[in-house]
Design a protein around this motif. Structure first.
Motif, PDB file in Angstrom:
ATOM      1  N   SER A  20       0.923  -1.233   0.027  1.00 28.52           N
ATOM      2  CA  SER A  20       0.070   0.028   0.147  1.00 28.52           C
ATOM      3  C   SER A  20       0.916   1.218  -0.083  1.00 28.52           C
ATOM      4  CB  SER A  20      -0.951   0.050   1.270  1.00 28.52           C
ATOM      5  OG  SER A  20      -0.127   0.047   2.353  1.00 28.52           O
ATOM      6  N   LEU A  21       1.996   1.153   0.509  1.00 28.18           N
ATOM      7  CA  LEU A  21       2.768   2.391   0.586  1.00 28.18           C
ATOM      8  C   LEU A  21       3.590   2.857  -0.728  1.00 28.18           C
ATOM      9  CD1 LEU A  21       3.935   4.230   2.601  1.00 28.18           C
ATOM     10  CD2 LEU A  21       5.806   2.655   3.278  1.00 28.18           C
ATOM     11  N   VAL A  22       3.816   1.398  -1.310  1.00 31.05           N
ATOM     12  CA  VAL A  22       4.527   1.724  -2.668  1.00 31.05           C
ATOM     13  C   VAL A  22       3.415   2.152  -3.511  1.00 31.05           C
ATOM     14  CG1 VAL A  22       5.196   0.628  -4.823  1.00 31.05           C
ATOM     15  CG2 VAL A  22       5.994  -0.238  -2.681  1.00 31.05           C
ATOM     16  N   VAL A  23       2.037   1.840  -3.759  1.00 38.28           N
ATOM     17  CA  VAL A  23       1.072   2.474  -4.705  1.00 38.28           C
ATOM     18  C   VAL A  23       0.996   4.005  -4.144  1.00 38.28           C
ATOM     19  CG1 VAL A  23      -1.521   2.550  -5.059  1.00 38.28           C
ATOM     20  CG2 VAL A  23      -0.467   0.331  -4.664  1.00 38.28           C
ATOM     21  N   ALA A  24       0.841   4.227  -2.739  1.00 35.96           N
ATOM     22  CA  ALA A  24       0.952   5.645  -2.565  1.00 35.96           C
ATOM     23  C   ALA A  24       2.330   6.479  -3.016  1.00 35.96           C
ATOM     24  CB  ALA A  24       0.754   5.778  -1.094  1.00 35.96           C
ATOM     25  N   LYS A  25       3.104   5.895  -2.855  1.00 36.77           N
ATOM     26  CA  LYS A  25       4.449   6.487  -3.549  1.00 36.77           C
ATOM     27  C   LYS A  25       4.587   6.706  -5.123  1.00 36.77           C
ATOM     28  CE  LYS A  25       7.372   5.656   0.629  1.00 36.77           C
ATOM     29  NZ  LYS A  25       7.674   7.159   0.756  1.00 36.77           N
ATOM     30  N   ALA A  26       4.025   5.642  -5.813  1.00 40.35           N
ATOM     31  CA  ALA A  26       3.806   5.846  -7.346  1.00 40.35           C
ATOM     32  C   ALA A  26       3.053   7.158  -7.747  1.00 40.35           C
ATOM     33  CB  ALA A  26       3.054   4.480  -7.880  1.00 40.35           C
ATOM     34  N   ALA A  27       2.050   7.439  -6.789  1.00 43.57           N
ATOM     35  CA  ALA A  27       1.113   8.549  -7.031  1.00 43.57           C
ATOM     36  C   ALA A  27       1.758   9.879  -6.550  1.00 43.57           C
ATOM     37  CB  ALA A  27      -0.174   8.335  -6.208  1.00 43.57           C
ATOM     38  N   GLU A  28       2.727   9.697  -5.644  1.00 36.18           N
ATOM     39  CA  GLU A  28       3.062  11.007  -4.896  1.00 36.18           C
ATOM     40  C   GLU A  28       4.409  10.522  -4.552  1.00 36.18           C
ATOM     41  OE1 GLU A  28       1.325  13.422  -2.299  1.00 36.18           O
ATOM     42  OE2 GLU A  28      -0.950  12.728  -2.979  1.00 36.18           O
ATOM     43  N   PRO A  29       5.655  10.380  -5.541  1.00 32.09           N
ATOM     44  CA  PRO A  29       6.930  10.053  -5.171  1.00 32.09           C
ATOM     45  C   PRO A  29       7.702  11.136  -4.288  1.00 32.09           C
ATOM     46  CG  PRO A  29       6.683  10.405  -7.541  1.00 32.09           C
ATOM     47  CD  PRO A  29       5.565  10.388  -6.816  1.00 32.09           C
ATOM     48  N   ARG A  30       8.694  10.666  -3.656  1.00 32.56           N
ATOM     49  CA  ARG A  30       9.532  11.330  -2.708  1.00 32.56           C
ATOM     50  C   ARG A  30      10.834  10.760  -3.000  1.00 32.56           C
ATOM     51  NH1 ARG A  30       5.977  12.799   2.858  1.00 32.56           N
ATOM     52  NH2 ARG A  30       4.219  13.385   2.045  1.00 32.56           N
ATOM     53  N   ASP A  31      11.673  11.564  -2.146  1.00 33.51           N
ATOM     54  CA  ASP A  31      13.163  11.308  -2.497  1.00 33.51           C
ATOM     55  C   ASP A  31      13.594  10.064  -1.206  1.00 33.51           C
ATOM     56  OD1 ASP A  31      15.870  11.212  -2.966  1.00 33.51           O
ATOM     57  OD2 ASP A  31      16.314  12.907  -1.749  1.00 33.51           O
ATOM     58  N   ALA A  89       9.028   2.495  -6.836  1.00 32.62           N
ATOM     59  CA  ALA A  89       7.576   2.438  -7.245  1.00 32.62           C
ATOM     60  C   ALA A  89       7.415   3.133  -8.672  1.00 32.62           C
ATOM     61  CB  ALA A  89       6.792   3.397  -6.293  1.00 32.62           C
ATOM     62  N   VAL A  90       8.213   4.249  -9.006  1.00 31.92           N
ATOM     63  CA  VAL A  90       8.303   4.729 -10.245  1.00 31.92           C
ATOM     64  C   VAL A  90       9.075   4.199 -11.191  1.00 31.92           C
ATOM     65  CG1 VAL A  90       8.868   6.868 -11.487  1.00 31.92           C
ATOM     66  CG2 VAL A  90       8.133   7.166  -9.089  1.00 31.92           C
ATOM     67  N   GLY A  91      10.145   3.503 -10.901  1.00 36.03           N
ATOM     68  CA  GLY A  91      11.181   3.054 -11.941  1.00 36.03           C
ATOM     69  C   GLY A  91      10.884   1.665 -12.183  1.00 36.03           C
ATOM     70  N   GLN A  92      10.043   0.898 -11.278  1.00 33.17           N
ATOM     71  CA  GLN A  92      10.056  -0.431 -11.383  1.00 33.17           C
ATOM     72  C   GLN A  92       8.494  -1.056 -11.572  1.00 33.17           C
ATOM     73  OE1 GLN A  92      12.712  -2.561 -12.141  1.00 33.17           O
ATOM     74  NE2 GLN A  92      13.828  -0.701 -11.956  1.00 33.17           N
ATOM     75  N   TYR A  93       7.464  -0.632 -10.359  1.00 32.44           N
ATOM     76  CA  TYR A  93       6.385  -0.862 -10.448  1.00 32.44           C
ATOM     77  C   TYR A  93       5.386  -0.265 -11.605  1.00 32.44           C
ATOM     78  CZ  TYR A  93       1.524  -0.807  -8.690  1.00 32.44           C
ATOM     79  OH  TYR A  93       0.142  -0.581  -8.798  1.00 32.44           O
ATOM     80  N   ALA A  94       5.801   1.075 -11.790  1.00 31.84           N
ATOM     81  CA  ALA A  94       4.952   1.866 -12.560  1.00 31.84           C
ATOM     82  C   ALA A  94       5.244   1.320 -14.243  1.00 31.84           C
ATOM     83  CB  ALA A  94       5.121   3.156 -12.559  1.00 31.84           C
ATOM     84  N   SER A  95       6.484   0.899 -14.181  1.00 34.84           N
ATOM     85  CA  SER A  95       6.952   0.490 -15.514  1.00 34.84           C
ATOM     86  C   SER A  95       6.549  -1.006 -15.831  1.00 34.84           C
ATOM     87  CB  SER A  95       8.320   0.517 -15.795  1.00 34.84           C
ATOM     88  OG  SER A  95       9.213  -0.264 -14.884  1.00 34.84           O
TER      89      SER A  95
END
Length: 392
Positions: free
Chosen positions: A187-198, A205-211
């Motif tokens: 659930s945390l990864v899903v949230a970070k895919a929507a609003e990524p941070r550093d 989440a952005v580089g692996q899950y979203a792709s």
């Protein structure tokens, strides 16, 4: 194997006996299996670097620690339990996050965390339990910031970690705890895919899950390994390391009076060698016939590489049972060896260096109880002292 019969900082007497009497020998495990035990430094390193052995717990003959590890491993495999080429591919995803240079950049933030927690402890009741007030919070805060896990949720993941690292926990409880932590991280990864941070989970989440390169579960399993291992190992080393130093007052005095960062760094390496806190040791299964220490090990036979006795091998370390903070001991195998050497070792080293440099500057810091009153966890993955009452 219990350490009760000897010094609490030494390897279990049975393992020390095996080191003295045989290069490689059989041991009977909880499930009736009889893997080989490898105890000497050169043999341990040779085994851990040998591509003919597997870390995959699903392989027949793998020497499971207990029913808990067998049940948990049947449902999830982490980076530590993958063979090449799968292991190398996933390790490459995380390696850039743990380079020496990148970890060194965390020093100012780790120093602030350590200083703040130490100030809080010193401003509170005296004596204090160093485990609860300092040793546990330091790595929790650090790994939470690195991964991007809210520190406010620490009671949850610390409770889960406690279940996962205890050797005698009920298998069903361990599996349930692991799945609960996976669900939280997913659930945390899903949230970070929507609003990524550093943070690391955001980058995954952005580089692996979203792709589509990694599934939610794969990222959660990797996150669980980093969260639990990155928290519990360092917490254990902080408290156990200070207890060992204070049990050797001349060594503690050398660290306390030193203004040389190199001596503090060397003391950390010596503590890692001397304590070797991973109770379960390194477990493998032979994929082909191999020879270790003059002993033929057949394909399909389990092997346990004992890092604690390897780190006390007198052919490598002069007077190995003596804690010597001036010793050059960075070639120890506390972090393993070969392809599966601990990915987070640079972070662990930095945290311990900052911690012991800070602790040495606390005026009059000493144990508030006799060493004989300390209680140690014998049935945990990472050997540790339960409480460490200190005064100053």
């Amino acid at each position: 194997m219990s350490r009760a019969a000897g010094c609490p900082f030494d390897p279990p007497p049975e393992l020390s006996r095996r080191f003295r009497e045989a290069l490689v020998s059989r041991v009977k495990l909880w499930d009736g299996s009889e893997p080989w035990v490898v105890t000497r430094y050169s043999d341990v390193r040779a085994l851990l670097a040998d591509p003919r052995v597997s870390v995959d717990p699903g392989q027949p003959g793998f020497p499971h620690t207990n029913a808990v590890s067998r049940a948990r491993d049947s449902r999830m495999r982490t980076l530590m339990q993958m063979d090449a080429p799968e292991h190398l591919a996933q390790r490459r995803l995380f390696a850039p996050e743990f380079t020496v240079r990148k970890i060194a950049g965390l020093r100012p933030r780790i120093e602030r965390i350590v200083d703040d927690l130490l100030s809080d402890m010193l401003g509170g009741p005296n004596p204090a339990d160093l485990v609860a007030t300092f040793a546990l919070p330091v790595p929790s805060l650090v790994i939470c910031e690195l991964l991007g896990v809210p520190y406010a949720d620490r009671s949850f993941f610390q409770g889960v970690a406690q279940t996962l690292v205890m050797d005698q926990a009920d298998p069903a409880l361990a599996v349930a705890a692991s799945e609960e932590l996976n669900a939280y991280l997913e659930s945390l990864v899903v949230a970070k895919a929507a609003e990524p941070r550093d943070d690391l989970l955001s980058r995954l989440a952005v580089g692996q899950y979203a792709s589509g390169a990694m599934s939610l579960r794969e990222i959660a399993v990797a996150g669980q390994l980093l969260l639990v291992a990155g928290h519990d190992t360092t917490a254990s080393m902080i408290a156990l390391g200070l207890a060992a130093l204070m049990a050797n007052p001349e060594q503690w005095e050398l660290v306390r009076r030193s203004g040389d960062p190199a001596l503090v760094d060397g003391a950390v390496e010596e503590l890692l060698r001397y304590l070797s806190i991973t109770h379960t040791e390194a477990r493998r299964v032979a994929r082909a016939d191999i020879e270790i220490g003059g002993q033929l090990i057949r394909a399909g036979e389990g092997i346990i590489a004992v890092k604690s006795t390897a780190n006390r091998d007198p052919s490598v370390f002069l007077e190995p049972d003596v804690l010597d903070v001036g010793r050059k001991s960075r070639h120890h195998v506390a972090f393993g060896f070969g392809a599966h050497q601990c990915l987070g070792q640079s972070l662990a080293r930095l945290e311990l260096q900052v911690v012991f440099d800070a602790l040495r500057r606390v005026p009059g810091l000493r144990m508030a109880v006799p060493q004989a009153d300390l209680e140690f966890d014998e049935n945990a993955v990472f050997y540790r002292v339960r409480e460490l009452p200190v005064t100053w």
